[in-house]
Design an enzyme around this catalytic site. Sequence first.
Site, PDB file in Angstrom:
ATOM      1  N   HIS A  59       9.916   2.761   8.458  1.00 55.60           N
ATOM      2  CA  HIS A  59      11.068   1.915   8.743  1.00 55.60           C
ATOM      3  C   HIS A  59      10.783   0.452   8.399  1.00 55.60           C
ATOM      4  CE1 HIS A  59      12.173   5.112  12.021  1.00 55.60           C
ATOM      5  NE2 HIS A  59      12.461   5.520  10.807  1.00 55.60           N
ATOM      6  N   LYS A  69       6.186  -6.375  14.561  1.00 55.89           N
ATOM      7  CA  LYS A  69       5.863  -5.403  15.611  1.00 55.89           C
ATOM      8  C   LYS A  69       4.385  -5.479  15.946  1.00 55.89           C
ATOM      9  CE  LYS A  69       9.296  -2.584  13.500  1.00 55.89           C
ATOM     10  NZ  LYS A  69       9.587  -1.511  12.554  1.00 55.89           N
ATOM     11  N   TYR A 129       5.132  -0.645  21.887  1.00 54.73           N
ATOM     12  CA  TYR A 129       5.121  -1.706  20.884  1.00 54.73           C
ATOM     13  C   TYR A 129       6.078  -2.828  21.244  1.00 54.73           C
ATOM     14  CZ  TYR A 129       8.838   1.139  18.579  1.00 54.73           C
ATOM     15  OH  TYR A 129       9.945   1.896  18.288  1.00 54.73           O
ATOM     16  N   ASP A 166      15.206  10.410   9.301  1.00 56.66           N
ATOM     17  CA  ASP A 166      14.040  10.154   8.443  1.00 56.66           C
ATOM     18  C   ASP A 166      13.933  11.188   7.319  1.00 56.66           C
ATOM     19  OD1 ASP A 166      13.442   7.919   9.914  1.00 56.66           O
ATOM     20  OD2 ASP A 166      11.785   8.827  11.023  1.00 56.66           O
TER      21      ASP A 166
HETATM   22  C1  LIG Z   1      14.144   1.781  17.567  1.00 54.11           C
HETATM   23  C2  LIG Z   1      15.187   1.919  18.683  1.00 54.11           C
HETATM   24  C3  LIG Z   1      15.887   3.095  18.840  1.00 54.11           C
HETATM   25  N1  LIG Z   1      16.811   3.215  19.821  1.00 54.11           N
HETATM   26  C4  LIG Z   1      17.518   4.485  19.982  1.00 54.11           C
HETATM   27  C5  LIG Z   1      18.297   4.954  18.769  1.00 54.11           C
HETATM   28  C6  LIG Z   1      18.189   6.452  18.838  1.00 54.11           C
HETATM   29  O1  LIG Z   1      19.194   6.960  19.687  1.00 54.11           O
HETATM   30  C7  LIG Z   1      16.840   6.702  19.513  1.00 54.11           C
HETATM   31  C8  LIG Z   1      15.731   7.042  18.548  1.00 54.11           C
HETATM   32  O2  LIG Z   1      15.752   6.082  17.484  1.00 54.11           O
HETATM   33  P1  LIG Z   1      14.915   6.282  16.158  1.00 54.11           P
HETATM   34  O3  LIG Z   1      15.038   7.669  15.694  1.00 54.11           O
HETATM   35  O4  LIG Z   1      15.287   5.200  15.198  1.00 54.11           O
HETATM   36  O5  LIG Z   1      13.437   6.032  16.723  1.00 54.11           O
HETATM   37  P2  LIG Z   1      12.078   5.935  15.908  1.00 54.11           P
HETATM   38  O6  LIG Z   1      12.122   6.860  14.736  1.00 54.11           O
HETATM   39  O7  LIG Z   1      10.980   6.089  16.861  1.00 54.11           O
HETATM   40  O8  LIG Z   1      12.132   4.448  15.347  1.00 54.11           O
HETATM   41  C9  LIG Z   1      10.993   3.644  15.378  1.00 54.11           C
HETATM   42  O9  LIG Z   1      10.100   4.096  14.372  1.00 54.11           O
HETATM   43  C10 LIG Z   1       8.916   3.338  14.245  1.00 54.11           C
HETATM   44  C11 LIG Z   1       8.141   3.887  13.068  1.00 54.11           C
HETATM   45  C12 LIG Z   1       9.134   1.877  14.186  1.00 54.11           C
HETATM   46  O10 LIG Z   1       8.464   1.125  13.495  1.00 54.11           O
HETATM   47  C13 LIG Z   1      10.162   1.353  15.129  1.00 54.11           C
HETATM   48  O11 LIG Z   1      10.484   0.013  14.836  1.00 54.11           O
HETATM   49  C14 LIG Z   1      11.394   2.194  15.138  1.00 54.11           C
HETATM   50  O12 LIG Z   1      12.053   2.065  13.881  1.00 54.11           O
HETATM   51  O13 LIG Z   1      16.528   5.500  20.220  1.00 54.11           O
HETATM   52  C15 LIG Z   1      17.070   2.177  20.686  1.00 54.11           C
HETATM   53  O14 LIG Z   1      17.937   2.282  21.595  1.00 54.11           O
HETATM   54  N2  LIG Z   1      16.384   1.003  20.545  1.00 54.11           N
HETATM   55  C16 LIG Z   1      15.452   0.840  19.570  1.00 54.11           C
HETATM   56  O15 LIG Z   1      14.823  -0.260  19.486  1.00 54.11           O
END
Ligand SMILES: Cc1cn([C@H]2C[C@H](O)[C@@H](COP(=O)(O)OP(=O)(O)O[C@H]3O[C@@H](C)C(=O)[C@@H](O)[C@H]3O)O2)c(=O)[nH]c1=O
Length: 194
Positions: A59, A69, A129, A166
């Site tokens: 990401h 981060k 993080y 993803d």
């Molecule tokens: C990242 C994030 C997600 N969410 C929500 C959105 C969704 O419903 C759920 C899961 O989101 P994601 O699938 O995007 O989560 P994830 O794949 O764990 O996303 C994370 O990946 C890693 C590699 C990073 O570097 C982070 O910055 C972030 O992008 O959580 C939030 O409410 N706040 C947040 O800050």
Amino acid sequence: MDPLTIEGAYQFTPSVHWDDRGSFNEWFREDLLERTGSSFRLAQANCSTSAKGVLRGVHFTDVPPGQAKYVTCVRGAILDVVVDLRAGSPSFGRHEAVTLDSDNRSCVYIAEGLGHGFMALTDETMILYLCSEPYTPHREHGVHPLDVDLGIQWPVNVPPVLSAKDAAAPSLAEVQKAGLLPDYQVCLDYHAQR
Ligand SMILES: Cc1cn([C@H]2C[C@H](O)[C@@H](COP(=O)(O)OP(=O)(O)O[C@H]3O[C@@H](C)C(=O)[C@@H](O)[C@H]3O)O2)c(=O)[nH]c1=O
């Protein structure tokens, strides 16, 4: 703070102090980060848990403002990967992988504009993080973590488990063609004035 091979990424490996009660370690020191020329404004702190093989990322976020981060693993272990997605960077397309686990308590700092992904190496892995900007979904993008052009050597004996988002992420070439990548000089200028 030890620089990684990707400019703007650092690893911090703290001393872990054990005694008969358990352990103590520092996991974030603003003063040490500032010595690298970075400053970190805390906007959000996140926690995620993952089963073995879960692969999150790669990401990245539009710059400005981007989202720096600071990642650590407090339970289990991850292979944490920083990818240089900054168009025009001397190390564009390269990455570095670091193992973060609950024994080494190591941390990785990832500056604005860099890509980030990780694979959980154990069940019930938990990472924490810190983020320099709040989550802004429309500014967050992905590159497919298995894209051969990234060449990331994910563990071969662990089948990767990706989210639907993803798994549908474009390749590096597609993201580049779409003009979505952060610009290297813009990232440096933004980072310097923070
Ligand atoms: C990242 C994030 C997600 N969410 C929500 C959105 C969704 O419903 C759920 C899961 O989101 P994601 O699938 O995007 O989560 P994830 O794949 O764990 O996303 C994370 O990946 C890693 C590699 C990073 O570097 C982070 O910055 C972030 O992008 O959580 C939030 O409410 N706040 C947040 O800050």
